[in-house]
Scaffold this motif. Structure first.
Motif, PDB file in Angstrom:
ATOM      1  N   PHE A  60     -61.946 -60.258  42.816  1.00 21.97           N
ATOM      2  CA  PHE A  60     -61.984 -61.515  43.560  1.00 21.97           C
ATOM      3  C   PHE A  60     -62.402 -61.281  45.008  1.00 21.97           C
ATOM      4  O   PHE A  60     -63.273 -61.980  45.547  1.00 21.97           O
ATOM      5  N   LEU A  61     -61.798 -60.273  45.643  1.00 19.07           N
ATOM      6  CA  LEU A  61     -62.051 -60.031  47.058  1.00 19.07           C
ATOM      7  C   LEU A  61     -63.449 -59.490  47.328  1.00 19.07           C
ATOM      8  O   LEU A  61     -64.094 -59.883  48.307  1.00 19.07           O
ATOM      9  N   PHE A  62     -63.918 -58.595  46.461  1.00 23.26           N
ATOM     10  CA  PHE A  62     -65.142 -57.868  46.776  1.00 23.26           C
ATOM     11  C   PHE A  62     -66.361 -58.279  45.959  1.00 23.26           C
ATOM     12  O   PHE A  62     -67.490 -57.960  46.343  1.00 23.26           O
ATOM     13  N   TYR A  63     -66.152 -58.967  44.856  1.00 23.80           N
ATOM     14  CA  TYR A  63     -67.291 -59.366  44.027  1.00 23.80           C
ATOM     15  C   TYR A  63     -67.429 -60.880  43.898  1.00 23.80           C
ATOM     16  O   TYR A  63     -68.437 -61.360  43.389  1.00 23.80           O
ATOM     17  N   MET A  64     -66.443 -61.622  44.367  1.00 25.97           N
ATOM     18  CA  MET A  64     -66.525 -63.082  44.373  1.00 25.97           C
ATOM     19  C   MET A  64     -66.470 -63.568  45.820  1.00 25.97           C
ATOM     20  O   MET A  64     -65.710 -64.453  46.186  1.00 25.97           O
ATOM     21  N   VAL A  65     -67.311 -62.960  46.638  1.00 24.57           N
ATOM     22  CA  VAL A  65     -67.279 -63.218  48.078  1.00 24.57           C
ATOM     23  C   VAL A  65     -67.603 -64.667  48.407  1.00 24.57           C
ATOM     24  O   VAL A  65     -67.110 -65.212  49.399  1.00 24.57           O
ATOM     25  N   SER A  66     -68.417 -65.303  47.572  1.00 26.10           N
ATOM     26  CA  SER A  66     -68.731 -66.714  47.816  1.00 26.10           C
ATOM     27  C   SER A  66     -67.482 -67.588  47.739  1.00 26.10           C
ATOM     28  O   SER A  66     -67.432 -68.671  48.322  1.00 26.10           O
ATOM     29  N   VAL A  67     -66.475 -67.099  47.029  1.00 33.47           N
ATOM     30  CA  VAL A  67     -65.204 -67.823  46.902  1.00 33.47           C
ATOM     31  C   VAL A  67     -64.172 -67.291  47.895  1.00 33.47           C
ATOM     32  O   VAL A  67     -63.513 -68.055  48.607  1.00 33.47           O
ATOM     33  N   SER A  68     -64.029 -65.967  47.950  1.00 33.20           N
ATOM     34  CA  SER A  68     -63.008 -65.368  48.819  1.00 33.20           C
ATOM     35  C   SER A  68     -63.378 -65.445  50.301  1.00 33.20           C
ATOM     36  O   SER A  68     -62.494 -65.436  51.162  1.00 33.20           O
ATOM     37  N   LYS A  69     -64.689 -65.511  50.602  1.00 30.98           N
ATOM     38  CA  LYS A  69     -65.166 -65.539  51.984  1.00 30.98           C
ATOM     39  C   LYS A  69     -64.719 -64.298  52.759  1.00 30.98           C
ATOM     40  O   LYS A  69     -64.541 -64.331  53.978  1.00 30.98           O
TER      41      LYS A  69
END
Length: 221
Positions: A85-94
């Motif tokens: 989530f933190l490192f590969y879903m950056v568009s969501v986690s910002k």
């Protein structure tokens, strides 16, 4: 900047290496098991002094995960999901770990600072492996570079000044330009206590290393 003791240099190297490992390597099963088994190290200096006891809390979480196989596997699963989530879903986690994202008008990776960082590495004979897909200005890689500079400073008294002055300038121009913003966001959105405390530990480590180097007042590279 006064000449630091060998103990101080080793502490700075250790803090930078630990931060690099948490941010860049991810929660591999064997690495996580090794960290959990060595959790007592987080109860000792320099870690126990960081971020109002965040490292001690992390040590407690790691110790509890070792209570039985089921607990460890559940812990490992949760960390893998949070890391993704933190490192590969950056568009969501910002929570992007790349310097260029914070220093370009359109918030894109591989900006001009990426090449600046690459040239800094090359000046000391370092470069990323060809198979590495991450841009050079990932905070985890930048911290690994600082750890290497501290290692060299501790092993060569004759080159200590050069290594530390470069570390000071590199922190000023690159790491301090975005690390606090990124790590604050990481701590805010992380879904596990482990990564919330990891962000706080890394942020405080950077602050302490920068203070030792007087990096806020350094000239650019």
């Amino acid at each position: 900047m006064t000449k630091p003791s060998l103990e101080t240099l080793m502490a700075c190297q250790t803090m930078c290496s630990f931060g690099s490992s948490l941010l860049y390597e991810g929660p591999g099963h064997d690495r996580l098991l090794a960290l959990a088994e060595a959790n007592d190290l987080l109860r000792e200096p320099p870690f126990c002094e960081l971020a109002d006891g965040a490292a001690v809390r992390m040590a407690d979480v790691l110790r509890d995960a070792l209570s039985d196989d089921a607990s460890f596997e559940a812990f490992y699963h949760d960390l893998r999901q949070d890391y993704a989530f933190l490192f590969y879903m950056v568009s969501v986690s910002k929570a992007s770990p790349f310097e260029s994202v914070y220093r370009t008008d359109d918030a894109t990776m591989f900006g001009p600072t990426t090449l600046d960082v690459r040239h800094a590495y090359e000046r000391f004979g370092l470069k990323l492996a060809e198979e590495t897909s991450q841009p050079d200005d990932h905070l985890g890689i930048e911290l690994a570079f600082l750890a290497e500079l501290f290692r060299r400073a501790s092993e060569s008294d004759g080159q200590m000044h050069e290594n530390l002055e470069f570390a000071r300038a590199f922190m000023h121009e690159h790491v301090l330009s975005f690390s606090s913003i990124y790590l604050e966001q990481m701590a805010r959105v992380a879904r596990t206590a482990f990564y919330r405390d990891a962000a706080r530990i890394i942020d405080d480590s950077i602050v302490r290393v920068a203070a030792m180097l007087d990096a806020w007042c350094a000239e650019e590279i």
